[in-house]
Design an enzyme around this catalytic site. Structure first.
Site, PDB file in Angstrom:
ATOM      1  N   HIS A  99       0.969  -1.150   0.077  1.00 61.67           N
ATOM      2  CA  HIS A  99       0.213   0.071  -0.008  1.00 61.67           C
ATOM      3  C   HIS A  99       0.892   1.277  -0.024  1.00 61.67           C
ATOM      4  O   HIS A  99       2.196   1.222   0.470  1.00 61.67           O
ATOM      5  CB  HIS A  99      -0.861   0.087   1.175  1.00 61.67           C
ATOM      6  CG  HIS A  99      -0.211  -0.046   2.609  1.00 61.67           C
ATOM      7  ND1 HIS A  99       0.141  -1.288   2.976  1.00 61.67           N
ATOM      8  CD2 HIS A  99       0.096   0.862   3.508  1.00 61.67           C
ATOM      9  CE1 HIS A  99       0.755  -1.121   4.169  1.00 61.67           C
ATOM     10  NE2 HIS A  99       0.860   0.279   4.550  1.00 61.67           N
ATOM     11  N   HIS A 101       0.874   5.280   1.127  1.00 62.06           N
ATOM     12  CA  HIS A 101      -0.014   6.262   1.883  1.00 62.06           C
ATOM     13  C   HIS A 101       0.088   7.627   1.023  1.00 62.06           C
ATOM     14  O   HIS A 101       1.195   7.877   0.709  1.00 62.06           O
ATOM     15  CB  HIS A 101       0.672   6.757   3.507  1.00 62.06           C
ATOM     16  CG  HIS A 101       0.859   5.184   4.278  1.00 62.06           C
ATOM     17  ND1 HIS A 101       0.068   5.342   5.100  1.00 62.06           N
ATOM     18  CD2 HIS A 101       1.765   4.270   4.222  1.00 62.06           C
ATOM     19  CE1 HIS A 101       0.498   4.100   5.897  1.00 62.06           C
ATOM     20  NE2 HIS A 101       1.371   3.722   5.298  1.00 62.06           N
TER      21      HIS A 101
HETATM   22  P1  AMP Z   1       1.728   0.548   7.547  1.00 60.90           P
HETATM   23  O1  AMP Z   1       2.454   0.947   8.599  1.00 60.90           O
HETATM   24  O2  AMP Z   1       2.602   1.173   6.266  1.00 60.90           O
HETATM   25  O3  AMP Z   1       1.628  -1.131   7.289  1.00 60.90           O
HETATM   26  O4  AMP Z   1       0.156   1.154   7.393  1.00 60.90           O
HETATM   27  C1  AMP Z   1      -0.785   0.162   7.608  1.00 60.90           C
HETATM   28  C2  AMP Z   1      -1.992   1.690   7.690  1.00 60.90           C
HETATM   29  O5  AMP Z   1      -3.004   0.813   7.566  1.00 60.90           O
HETATM   30  C3  AMP Z   1      -2.176   2.141   9.119  1.00 60.90           C
HETATM   31  O6  AMP Z   1      -1.881   3.575   8.934  1.00 60.90           O
HETATM   32  C4  AMP Z   1      -3.297   1.886   9.466  1.00 60.90           C
HETATM   33  O7  AMP Z   1      -3.902   3.039  10.211  1.00 60.90           O
HETATM   34  C5  AMP Z   1      -4.107   1.296   8.279  1.00 60.90           C
HETATM   35  N1  AMP Z   1      -5.207   0.523   8.441  1.00 60.90           N
HETATM   36  C6  AMP Z   1      -5.174  -0.696   9.293  1.00 60.90           C
HETATM   37  N2  AMP Z   1      -6.385  -1.311   8.885  1.00 60.90           N
HETATM   38  C7  AMP Z   1      -7.212  -0.459   8.577  1.00 60.90           C
HETATM   39  C8  AMP Z   1      -8.537  -0.600   8.012  1.00 60.90           C
HETATM   40  N3  AMP Z   1      -9.248  -1.785   8.396  1.00 60.90           N
HETATM   41  N4  AMP Z   1      -8.895   0.265   7.295  1.00 60.90           N
HETATM   42  C9  AMP Z   1      -8.185   1.534   6.838  1.00 60.90           C
HETATM   43  N5  AMP Z   1      -6.943   1.543   7.387  1.00 60.90           N
HETATM   44  C10 AMP Z   1      -6.494   0.599   7.894  1.00 60.90           C
END
Ligand code: AMP
Ligand code: ZN
Length: 137
Positions: A99, A101
């Site tokens: 993903h 951001h």
């Molecule tokens: P990362 O540290 O790059 O793996 O970021 C994962 C991101 O996913 C975090 O910013 C979380 O807040 C976000 N996240 C986790 N679960 C969900 C969800 N169900 N819907 C939207 N965002 C999510």
């Protein structure tokens, strides 16, 4: 990969605040936004992170990340964006489905990326350049 949270969002098994979708890519609001409009852009197909995803998939995801970046500037009044992808635990990856951001930046906002800048010696820099160049495919 049925346990993967983002695969479950793609399948509609978990809710999301979806802002964009096409055949291969989806974008939805991060559930814990760093700033208002913080959006995650993902490929619908599961890849662990940028190190695992094929070039074409990375290109498509970043193309949508650019669209979203423009939309948060034009639509939310953001003054800029940080576009970030974390790969592996050491880099802070928590969800192991690739993903990107898109974090809108406002003036002022409270978000800070802090680190202590270092300096290279000439030899160190040359050694690092040599190692990276010789590892490029
Ligand atoms: P990362 O540290 O790059 O793996 O970021 C994962 C991101 O996913 C975090 O910013 C979380 O807040 C976000 N996240 C986790 N679960 C969900 C969800 N169900 N819907 C939207 N965002 C999510
Ligand atoms: Zn997944």
């Amino acid at each position: 990969m049925s346990e993967c949270v983002f695969c479950r969002i793609v399948r509609g098994e978990l809710p999301s605040w979806k802002v964009y979708e096409d055949e291969e890519v989806m974008a939805f609001l991060d559930i814990n936004p760093a700033t208002p409009g913080h959006t995650l852009v993902i490929p619908k197909k599961h890849y662990r992170n940028i190190l695992d995803a094929p070039d074409e998939v990375v290109a498509k995801v970043f193309k949508v990340a650019k669209k979203i970046s423009e939309a948060v500037v034009n639509g939310l009044g953001a003054k800029g964006v940080n576009v970030i992808t974390n790969a592996e635990e050491v880099a802070g990856q928590v969800v192991f489905h690739f993903h990107v951001h898109v974090v809108p930046r406002y003036s002022p906002d409270e978000l800070r990326f802090e680190y202590t800048p270092k300096k290279y010696s000439e030899e160190e820099a040359e050694e690092i350049v040599k190692k990276i160049k010789s590892s490029l495919g």
